[in-house]
Design an enzyme around this catalytic site. Structure first.
Site, PDB file in Angstrom:
ATOM      1  N   TYR A 263       0.874  -1.168   0.000  1.00 57.05           N
ATOM      2  CA  TYR A 263       0.000   0.000   0.000  1.00 57.05           C
ATOM      3  C   TYR A 263       0.917   1.225   0.000  1.00 57.05           C
ATOM      4  O   TYR A 263       1.806   1.325   0.854  1.00 57.05           O
ATOM      5  CB  TYR A 263      -0.886   0.038   1.245  1.00 57.05           C
ATOM      6  CG  TYR A 263      -2.060  -0.915   1.234  1.00 57.05           C
ATOM      7  CD1 TYR A 263      -3.038  -0.813   0.248  1.00 57.05           C
ATOM      8  CD2 TYR A 263      -2.197  -1.896   2.214  1.00 57.05           C
ATOM      9  CE1 TYR A 263      -4.123  -1.668   0.241  1.00 57.05           C
ATOM     10  CE2 TYR A 263      -3.285  -2.756   2.216  1.00 57.05           C
ATOM     11  CZ  TYR A 263      -4.240  -2.641   1.228  1.00 57.05           C
ATOM     12  OH  TYR A 263      -5.320  -3.482   1.212  1.00 57.05           O
ATOM     13  N   ASP A 291      -6.555  -0.833  -6.142  1.00 57.13           N
ATOM     14  CA  ASP A 291      -8.026  -0.825  -6.181  1.00 57.13           C
ATOM     15  C   ASP A 291      -8.643  -0.374  -4.864  1.00 57.13           C
ATOM     16  O   ASP A 291      -9.815  -0.624  -4.600  1.00 57.13           O
ATOM     17  CB  ASP A 291      -8.562  -2.215  -6.557  1.00 57.13           C
ATOM     18  CG  ASP A 291      -8.172  -3.289  -5.549  1.00 57.13           C
ATOM     19  OD1 ASP A 291      -7.438  -2.975  -4.588  1.00 57.13           O
ATOM     20  OD2 ASP A 291      -8.587  -4.449  -5.727  1.00 57.13           O
ATOM     21  N   HIS A 384     -10.315  -7.201  -5.035  1.00 56.66           N
ATOM     22  CA  HIS A 384     -10.077  -7.159  -3.583  1.00 56.66           C
ATOM     23  C   HIS A 384     -10.969  -8.163  -2.852  1.00 56.66           C
ATOM     24  O   HIS A 384     -11.475  -7.897  -1.756  1.00 56.66           O
ATOM     25  CB  HIS A 384     -10.319  -5.748  -3.049  1.00 56.66           C
ATOM     26  CG  HIS A 384      -9.338  -5.319  -2.004  1.00 56.66           C
ATOM     27  ND1 HIS A 384      -8.206  -4.608  -2.299  1.00 56.66           N
ATOM     28  CD2 HIS A 384      -9.313  -5.500  -0.657  1.00 56.66           C
ATOM     29  CE1 HIS A 384      -7.533  -4.356  -1.185  1.00 56.66           C
ATOM     30  NE2 HIS A 384      -8.194  -4.885  -0.170  1.00 56.66           N
TER      31      HIS A 384
END
Length: 521
Positions: A263, A291, A384
């Site tokens: 991230y 996403d 996800h």
């Protein structure tokens, strides 16, 4: 710098309100006033520990380095002199978050008032990945189960991730010599026992509960690292892990290769430091999640958090008009993931590392082509796990579109790798993904559920079952090895139309836990 300042616990204790909230974790004091409003477990867990040492509450789930990943350096207020920490300064877990007794079921003869604990089946009784999910639901804490199993909004994409595989039908060939079946392959040039890898999932300690009776600890990601080695598949280390990066890397076998998920932090120096550490440790590839500029609404998780925190949560929100405290993990991401990340940042990502860089969360052909043209090593077609934008297409459904677009752009399987994740529950699912062009499939929830049910051994058995299933499918389809699996072995006519009638999938229907309306709370 503030982070170098030595503080006494008496000084920290002065910052003990929700509007001025300092908390001590692992010997350091952090200003969590703003972060409390987006904390995955709700603000109350943090504000109740304002001005105190909350390490004992924090440690069972989180890694020691989590604050260095999430917070701006300026929010580290200093190092606390351990000699000044007294028993009254140590926060205790609230009743709502203490471990609950295992679920019990009332016997048929209610008059006897007999209650028996859930009896976990032996590991050998697990015949498919759905079996692990059924056991995990019974043995996991409600908060952990709600976090792992929830999907976005109406959970349509969550369910369709698996159902989409059933819209692909097999086209087997006969009279092929399939005496020997070779499932081995390479994933980004890393040898693997089959086209499968463990994708990154957050906070694995939530799955692997400590067993005080047996004296076992919560191994979380450490068990996953070890199981990946035993099963012969790569593991993608998560950024939001329950153990520190150093601890996960230390758990590797000497010759074990791992990947990592990333991230991107708004504080780019944090990301650069983390990526540098990965590269120095020999991590082979970096999967950048793209996403999730904000987490989706996961109502199963949200309702669970609300009931555990109590009615005072709503009152707090009405008083402040601030962030909805009942939203569980759904708001936490905005504080440590950069929503401004865009294509112009790709050159920076490539510059800060020599690792292979891939994008995780691509959902259309155009973006896959952009990634290829940007010089990246590949992409993962993922939504996800159905936890973000509901009614998105499953990765397996996007795959034909992406492979066609990449072919037109001049990409090949050798210079641009395509992976999928989401809904993979059978060896046949892996076969279908490979047939349509995927180098391998990622599995997430099956790893967590098998971990929660039987620990490291459960994960290994789950992979072995997928291997057995894949071997059978390859033999019956007339494909003796992975390169022999092609698009001619499957029919995708019904994949994108969503209208093909299907038989009832009993395993899915019996395992899936639907959303509960508020009236039942």
């Amino acid at each position: 710098m503030a982070s170098d300042k030595v503080l006494s616990m008496e000084e920290v204790a002065k910052h003990n309100t929700k509007d001025d909230c300092w908390v001590v974790l692992y010997g350091k004091a952090y200003d969590l006033t703003k972060f409390a409003k987006v904390h995955p477990g709700g603000a109350k867990l943090i504000t109740d520990a304002a001005g105190m040492d909350a390490t004992a509450i924090f440690d069972p789930i989180h890694p020691k380095d989590i604050m260095d990943k999430l917070l701006k350096p300026s929010l580290t207020m200093g190092v606390v002199d351990a000699a000044t920490i007294k028993p009254e300064h140590v926060a205790k877990p609230p009743e709502a978050h203490k471990p609950k007794p295992k679920k019990k079921a009332v016997k048929a003869d209610a008059a006897e008032e007999e209650i028996e604990e859930f009896k976990k089946p032996p590991l050998a009784a697990m015949l498919n990945s759905f079996d692990f999910e059924s056991v995990a639901r019974e043995v996991m804490e409600p908060q952990a189960w709600g976090y792992y199993s929830s999907g976005g909004d109406d959970e349509i994409t969550l369910r369709d991730n698996h159902l989409a595989f059933q819209r692909i039908t097999m086209r087997p060939r006969i009279l092929v010599n399939v005496r020997e079946i070779d499932m081995t392959t390479k994933i980004l040039n890393v040898p693997a026992a089959l086209p499968l890898y463990f994708t990154a999932t957050a906070l694995a300690k939530l799955a692997h509960q400590a067993d005080e009776a047996r004296g076992t600890m919560k191994e979380g990601e450490l068990a996953i690292v070890k199981a990946a080695k035993k099963a012969g598949v790569p593991y993608m280390l998560p950024t939001l892990s329950s153990y520190t990066l150093d601890e996960m890397l230390e758990a590797r076998a000497p010759d074990q290769v791992v990947f990592s998920q990333l991230y991107v932090n708004p504080e780019r120096s944090r990301t650069e430091e983390y990526v540098s550490k990965l590269e120095k440790a020999g991590v082979q590839a970096l999967f950048v999640t793209v996403d999730a500029p904000q987490l989706g609404r996961r109502e199963k998780d949200m309702r669970n958090k609300f009931t555990q925190q109590g009615s005072d949560v709503q009152g707090d929100d009405e008083d402040e008009g601030a962030v909805d405290r009942s939203q569980g993990a759904t708001r936490a991401i905005s504080s440590y993931i950069d929503p401004g990340l865009n294509w112009e940042d790709v050159p920076w990502l490539k510059k800060i590392t020599s690792m292979k860089v891939l994008l995780k969360g691509v959902q259309c052909g155009e973006d896959a082509v952009e990634a290829f043209k940007a010089g990246l090593a590949g992409c993962v077609l993922s939504n996800h796990g159905g936890r973000q934008l509901d009614t998105c297409r499953p990765g397996i459904e996007v795959l034909p579109e992406v492979m066609e677009a990449l072919k037109e752009a001049g990409a090949t399987k050798e210079n641009f790798a395509v992976f999928i994740d989401g809904g993979v529950r059978r060896g046949g699912d892996i076969f279908k993904a490979v047939a349509l062009g995927a180098q391998a499939c990622g599995v997430g929830r099956p790893v967590l559920y098998s971990l929660a049910s039987y620990g490291q051994n459960g994960i290994v058995r789950m992979v072995h079952m997928l291997q057995d299933e894949l071997q059978m499918v390859m033999r019956l389809a007339g494909t003796p090895n992975i390169p022999s699996i092609t698009e001619k072995h499957v029919i995708t006519t019904n994949l994108a139309d969503h209208i093909v009638p299907l038989p009832v999938d009993n395993l899915t229907m019996k395992t899936y836990q639907g959303l509960e309306p508020a009236a039942k709370l």
